[in-house]
Structures are given as structure tokens and as C-alpha cells.
Design a protein around this motif. Structure first.
Motif, PDB file in Angstrom:
ATOM      1  N   GLN A 159      -3.352  26.324  18.460  1.00  0.00           N
ATOM      2  CA  GLN A 159      -1.619  26.332  18.467  1.00  0.00           C
ATOM      3  C   GLN A 159      -1.515  27.735  19.394  1.00  0.00           C
ATOM      4  O   GLN A 159      -1.650  29.022  19.097  1.00  0.00           O
ATOM      5  CB  GLN A 159      -1.666  26.257  17.573  1.00  0.00           C
ATOM      6  N   TYR A 161      -2.950  29.396  21.639  1.00  0.00           N
ATOM      7  CA  TYR A 161      -3.941  30.096  22.489  1.00  0.00           C
ATOM      8  C   TYR A 161      -4.522  29.735  24.282  1.00  0.00           C
ATOM      9  O   TYR A 161      -4.932  30.079  24.531  1.00  0.00           O
ATOM     10  CB  TYR A 161      -5.032  30.657  21.250  1.00  0.00           C
ATOM     11  N   ALA A 201      -1.603  43.108  23.918  1.00  0.00           N
ATOM     12  CA  ALA A 201      -2.089  41.076  24.662  1.00  0.00           C
ATOM     13  C   ALA A 201      -1.391  40.904  22.971  1.00  0.00           C
ATOM     14  O   ALA A 201      -1.174  39.072  23.623  1.00  0.00           O
ATOM     15  CB  ALA A 201      -2.924  41.398  24.436  1.00  0.00           C
ATOM     16  N   GLY A 204       1.390  38.944  23.357  1.00  0.00           N
ATOM     17  CA  GLY A 204       1.990  38.439  24.635  1.00  0.00           C
ATOM     18  C   GLY A 204       1.250  36.302  23.946  1.00  0.00           C
ATOM     19  O   GLY A 204       1.717  35.357  24.762  1.00  0.00           O
TER      20      GLY A 204
HETATM   21  C1  LIG Z   1      -1.323  31.656  18.143  1.00  0.00           C
HETATM   22  C2  LIG Z   1      -2.956  33.137  18.286  1.00  0.00           C
HETATM   23  C3  LIG Z   1      -2.431  33.592  17.883  1.00  0.00           C
HETATM   24  C4  LIG Z   1      -4.448  34.376  17.225  1.00  0.00           C
HETATM   25  C5  LIG Z   1      -4.607  35.521  18.078  1.00  0.00           C
HETATM   26  C6  LIG Z   1      -5.257  36.690  18.525  1.00  0.00           C
HETATM   27  C7  LIG Z   1      -5.693  37.193  19.924  1.00  0.00           C
HETATM   28  C8  LIG Z   1      -4.645  38.399  20.083  1.00  0.00           C
HETATM   29  C9  LIG Z   1      -5.108  38.874  21.057  1.00  0.00           C
HETATM   30  C10 LIG Z   1      -5.950  38.306  21.734  1.00  0.00           C
HETATM   31  O1  LIG Z   1      -6.306  38.830  23.279  1.00  0.00           O
HETATM   32  C11 LIG Z   1      -5.857  38.676  24.204  1.00  0.00           C
HETATM   33  C12 LIG Z   1      -5.487  39.439  25.415  1.00  0.00           C
HETATM   34  C13 LIG Z   1      -4.732  39.307  26.757  1.00  0.00           C
HETATM   35  C14 LIG Z   1      -4.887  37.404  26.763  1.00  0.00           C
HETATM   36  O2  LIG Z   1      -3.313  37.446  27.785  1.00  0.00           O
HETATM   37  C15 LIG Z   1      -2.457  37.887  28.211  1.00  0.00           C
HETATM   38  C16 LIG Z   1      -1.836  38.956  27.263  1.00  0.00           C
HETATM   39  C17 LIG Z   1      -0.091  39.148  27.097  1.00  0.00           C
HETATM   40  C18 LIG Z   1       0.145  38.240  28.191  1.00  0.00           C
HETATM   41  C19 LIG Z   1      -0.565  37.860  28.972  1.00  0.00           C
HETATM   42  O3  LIG Z   1      -0.060  37.299  30.203  1.00  0.00           O
HETATM   43  N1  LIG Z   1      -1.448  37.568  28.710  1.00  0.00           N
HETATM   44  C20 LIG Z   1      -3.954  36.375  25.157  1.00  0.00           C
HETATM   45  C21 LIG Z   1      -4.951  37.149  24.254  1.00  0.00           C
HETATM   46  C22 LIG Z   1      -6.676  37.659  21.932  1.00  0.00           C
HETATM   47  O4  LIG Z   1      -7.694  36.942  22.623  1.00  0.00           O
HETATM   48  C23 LIG Z   1      -6.948  36.616  19.966  1.00  0.00           C
END
Ligand SMILES: CCCCCCc1ccc(Oc2ccc(Oc3cccc(O)n3)cc2)c(O)c1
Length: 260
Positions: A159, A161, A201, A204
Motif C-alpha cells: 500500500q 508504494y 526518500a 516521501g
Molecule cells: C509504503 C511503503 C513503505 C516501505 C518503503 C521502503 C522504501 C523506502 C524508500 C525507498 O526509496 C525511494 C526512493 C525514491 C522515492 O521517490 C520519491 C521519494 C520522495 C519524494 C518523491 O517525490 N519521490 C520513493 C522511495 C524505497 O524504494 C522503499
């Protein structure tokens, strides 16, 4: 536990350090402790100071180069600089990804084509782009190790992602196809599938904080993973200890992915 000497003499380029919480920085610290010589990119002038400060904390002349992976000319320039400075490359760490805010905040079904393209270009295609440039430098070194970062959301519908899950699925397939292409050169290509870690990240991604708590309740090791946990796995993949491993996804998630 610095495994001194495990990667002594190896030259490593680390892509994706934004600040001291970055997973890429955890990996950098482990490779530095293992004796590797490091180089970094910074995505833009806004991040340059952070990266400069972190690089300088490792030693006097640790090079940093501007490289936004959506700009082919900047990727070319980065590898031309490495060719000039080192003439070879042993390790390439790819620890960068991005999906437009709207694609993460909205419902997956509403993902716009331009946001899909941006997420896949930056989070998956960029590995092909940098691997292609790294290949000749790694051939010069008689082989090398490339690894990237992925997440369980590539194979489960997590959820929030959203399109990043699609990008990570593409990234993991990219790891397999690059491993097949570059294996004959002795170049290995793998991914670390990390449990959630509180990075810039991660903040976000909606629902991120809930996942951290669930880890402590459900992961076999009953804890979250740390930058150091990921750093150790990165040191392993960079070192000759993993010389028989390519085309794989290595889970470093306290075992969470095995649970129903
Ligand atoms: C609901 C899912 C919770 C677990 C997420 C673990 C995770 C955390 C960070 C991760 O890396 C990113 C990298 C960029 C990204 O895109 C973004 C980040 C911040 C702002 C934005 O506009 N895009 C989202 C995740 C990633 O791939 C995976």
C-alpha cells in the motif's frame, strides 16, 4: 565490524548519496572500512555540499562528480573522469530512485504515463545507462561487481508504494538481464532488497512509518534493519567472497519477506 582489507585496492563508485541517512552512505562507510578507494556523484548543486562534506570525512582527496542520471552527457562525463583518474573500476553501487510525488500520493490506478516514465527511467533504466559506461572500466580490472537497491514492493502490492513497485520489478529484471550480458566479462550484477530504513526518500512514501512498527512485530528477527546491516551486505557483494553470486536479489530485511 570493519572487515579490514576485504576490499583493499578496489576502486568503487557510489551513486546516490544525498545525506548521512542515505543507504548509499551506509554502504560507503562499509566499503571505506574494508579498504576500498571511493568516488561519489552528486545529483545537483543543492546536494553538492552534503556530499562534499561526507566525502571529506573519509579522507583528503575523495572525488565527487556531478551526475544526474537523466542526463546522458553527465553520465559520460562522470565515467570519463573515472577513466582519467583511475583507468579502471571494480565496484559500482547504484542506490538511487525517484517517482513523482503525485504518483506516490494518489491511487495507483490513476498513475499518469509521464510519471510512470519518469519513475522507470530514473529507478530502473539508469542502471542500464551506468552499467554500459562501467563495462569497459571493469573489463580493464578483469571483472567487477555492480549492485543496486530494491524493495519487497517489487513483488508484493505494498500500500502506497505504487509505481515505485513497478519500477523495482523492472529493476530486478534488469539485474538478471545485465548479469546475463556482463557475466562473460566477469562482471557480476545483483540487488540488495532492504527492509524499510528512515531515509529522506522514505519520508516521501505515505504509510512508511506504519511499516517500521510492523517490522518489529512480524519480522523473524523482531527488529528493523540499519544502514550498517545494508553496508555489511554491500561489502559482501563488493568483495570476492561473493564471486560466485550474480543475477540475484539478496534480502537484508530481518527475514520479513518470508512471513505470510
Ligand atoms: C509504503 C511503503 C513503505 C516501505 C518503503 C521502503 C522504501 C523506502 C524508500 C525507498 O526509496 C525511494 C526512493 C525514491 C522515492 O521517490 C520519491 C521519494 C520522495 C519524494 C518523491 O517525490 N519521490 C520513493 C522511495 C524505497 O524504494 C522503499
Amino acid at each position: 565490524m570493519p572487515a579490514a582489507g576485504l576490499v583493499a585496492g578496489k576502486k568503487a563508485l557510489i551513486l546516490g548519496v544525498a545525506n548521512k541517512r542515505s543507504i548509499a552512505w551506509g554502504i560507503a562507510q562499509a566499503l571505506h572500512a574494508g579498504g576500498a578507494e571511493l568516488a561519489f556523484n552528486y545529483q545537483n548543486e543543492r546536494l553538492r555540499e552534503n556530499v562534499e562534506e561526507l566525502a571529506r570525512s573519509l579522507g583528503p582527496d575523495v572525488p565527487i562528480y556531478p551526475c544526474d542520471v537523466t542526463r546522458p552527457a553527465e553520465i559520460d562525463a562522470l565515467f570519463a573522469s573515472l577513466e582519467e583518474r583511475w583507468g579502471r573500476l571494480d565496484v559500482l553501487v547504484h542506490s538511487l530512485a525517484y517517482a513523482p510525488r503525485e504518483a506516490l500520493d494518489g491511487a495507483f490506478v490513476d498513475t499518469r504515463p509521464e510519471d510512470w516514465d519518469t519513475a522507470l527511467q530514473i529507478s530502473a533504466y539508469s542502471l542500464v545507462a551506468v552499467a554500459r559506461r562501467a563495462r569497459p572500466l571493469m573489463q580493464r580490472a578483469g571483472g567487477g561487481s555492480i549492485f543496486t537497491m530494491t524493495y519487497l514492493g517489487s513483488e508484493r502490492a505494498v500500500q502506497g508504494y505504487n509505481v515505485m513497485g513497478v519500477a523495482k520489478a523492472a529493476l530486478e529484471a534488469t539485474v538478471r538481464y545485465l548479469a546475463a550480458d556482463l557475466g562473460p566479462d566477469g562482471i557480476r550484477v545483483n540487488a540488495i532488497s532492504a527492509g524499510p530504513i528512515k531515509t529522506l526518500a522514505a519520508m516521501g512514501v505515505k504509510g512508511f512509518s506504519n511499516i517500521l512498527k510492523v517490522m518489529e512485530e512480524r519480522a523473524p528477527l523482531r527488529r528493523n534493519v540499519t544502514q550498517e546491516d545494508i553496508g555489511g551486505a554491500g561489502l559482501f557483494l563488493a568483495s570476492d567472497l561473493s564471486r560466485g553470486i550474480t543475477g540475484t536479489v539478496l534480502f537484508v530485511d530481518a527475514g520479513y519477506h518470508i512471513m505470510g
